[in-house]
Design an enzyme around this catalytic site. Structure first.
Site, PDB file in Angstrom:
ATOM      1  CG  HIS A   1      -6.861  43.241 -42.846  1.00  0.00           C
ATOM      2  ND1 HIS A   1      -7.757  44.178 -42.363  1.00  0.00           N
ATOM      3  CD2 HIS A   1      -7.078  42.104 -42.123  1.00  0.00           C
ATOM      4  CE1 HIS A   1      -8.479  43.636 -41.407  1.00  0.00           C
ATOM      5  NE2 HIS A   1      -8.090  42.385 -41.240  1.00  0.00           N
TER       6      HIS A   1
ATOM      7  CB  SER B   1      -9.606  42.312 -38.070  1.00  0.00           C
ATOM      8  OG  SER B   1     -10.167  41.790 -39.249  1.00  0.00           O
ATOM      9  CD  GLN B   2     -14.101  37.096 -36.170  1.00  0.00           C
ATOM     10  OE1 GLN B   2     -14.472  36.625 -37.231  1.00  0.00           O
ATOM     11  NE2 GLN B   2     -13.579  36.333 -35.219  1.00  0.00           N
TER      12      GLN B   2
ATOM     13  CG  LEU C   1     -11.073  35.090 -39.293  1.00  0.00           C
ATOM     14  CD1 LEU C   1     -12.097  34.403 -38.404  1.00  0.00           C
ATOM     15  CD2 LEU C   1     -11.676  35.377 -40.666  1.00  0.00           C
TER      16      LEU C   1
ATOM     17  CG  ASP D   1      -8.019  46.476 -44.784  1.00  0.00           C
ATOM     18  OD1 ASP D   1      -7.594  46.648 -43.639  1.00  0.00           O
ATOM     19  OD2 ASP D   1      -8.604  45.430 -45.149  1.00  0.00           O
TER      20      ASP D   1
END
Length: 307
Positions: free
Chosen positions: A288, A116-117, A50, A233
């Site tokens: 993250h 991630s996404q 993202l 994270d």
């Protein structure tokens, strides 16, 4: 007849010399053709998360080039920045069109590193692509079982909503037009999630649909699933979602083996684990936004699977 230093050699000596020469040629190793640059390593495809872009992965690209010289690495430059908020099925289609030509040129297979996404995009790709040839699918701090937490991303996107009431937006047709709502997973409104989720509930096999059997078969073509995440994270909530763990209705985290999708083997997790094809790499102390730039993480959790 062969002459040596002005003298003729007898025919027997000529035959002996020729025999020795032939034997020497047979004992020598055959000439080795030069190996094409990078032919020993499978191509690597990287899918961002993202609000990311290909530039975010410059360190990862450097690490791969250093440890696996000649590897063809493609960081897909699609749905960058705010475009990453587009619905995930739209993104899956776009990324699919980009990865097919790469896979077609790699008969020995490819590796996917998805952050991630992007890890959810990649899992959907593995589900819908009948002929994919992914050897290692490396899921890098990805909310594989969904997201349920207040983050800076959410506060920017929905400034007046908190996680306790965000379901009112995300579980509406309008909300499902945003990627982040496609994997919003409110454990206190499971019925709404199952009925409204147009993405996560489908790739998880939590809601019946006509493609469920085919998608499971496609997903199980993957050679290895590598799950990476950690307790510091700060974005993925709960962080165990990176390992297919998630909250129950009391917000107690249940690990992957306790999840309904695992117990039912709805999309193949249980089968993958049974055949020894799931690797879990937990690492503390990584925020993250640092997963794809941390050298220790790369050497420990990613490099071993880039065959």
């Amino acid at each position: 007849m062969l002459q040596l230093w002005g003298h003729r050699l007898p025919s027997a000596w000529v035959l002996l010399l020729w025999s020795l020469l032939l034997l020497l040629l047979l004992l020598l190793p055959p000439p080795v053709a030069p190996t094409p640059h990078g032919a020993s390593y499978k191509p690597v495809i990287v899918v961002h998360g993202l609000f990311d872009s290909s530039y975010s992965f410059r360190h990862l690209l450097e690490y791969i080039n250093e440890t696996h010289p000649g590897t063809v690495v493609t960081v897909l430059d699609l749905f960058d920045g705010r475009e990453s908020l587009r619905p995930l099925w739209e993104q899956v289609q776009g990324f699919r069109e980009a990865v097919v030509p790469i896979m077609e040129k790699a008969p020995r297979g490819v590796h996917l590193i998805c952050y991630s996404q992007g890890g959810l995009v990649c899992r959907a790709l593995l589900s819908v692509m009948e002929e994919h040839n992914v050897d290692s699918f490396i899921s890098l701090s990805s909310p594989q079982m969904g997201q349920y937490g207040d983050t800076d991303y959410l506060k920017w996107l929905f400034p007046t909503s908190m996680r306790s009431n965000l379901y009112r937006i995300c579980y509406s047709p309008w909300g499902q037009e945003f990627s982040i709502c496609n994997y919003w997973h409110d454990p206190h409104h499971d019925d709404l999630y199952l009925n409204a989720s147009s993405f996560l509930a489908l790739i998880n096999g939590e809601r019946d649909h006509p493609n469920a059997t085919a998608w499971r078969k496609n997903f199980l073509r993957v050679g290895r699933l590598v799950l990476i995440g950690g307790p510091d994270d700060g974005v993925i909530t709960p962080w165990q979602s990176s390992f297919f763990g998630f909250y129950d209705a009391n917000e107690t985290v249940l690990e992957m083996e306790e999840q309904r999708v695992y117990l039912r083997d709805s999309f193949g997790l249980k089968t993958l684990l049974a055949r020894g094809a799931i690797e879990r790499c937990r690492m503390a102390g990584i925020a993250h936004t640092a997963w794809h730039s941390n050298r220790t993480l790369y050497e420990t959790c990613i490099e071993p699977w880039l065959s």
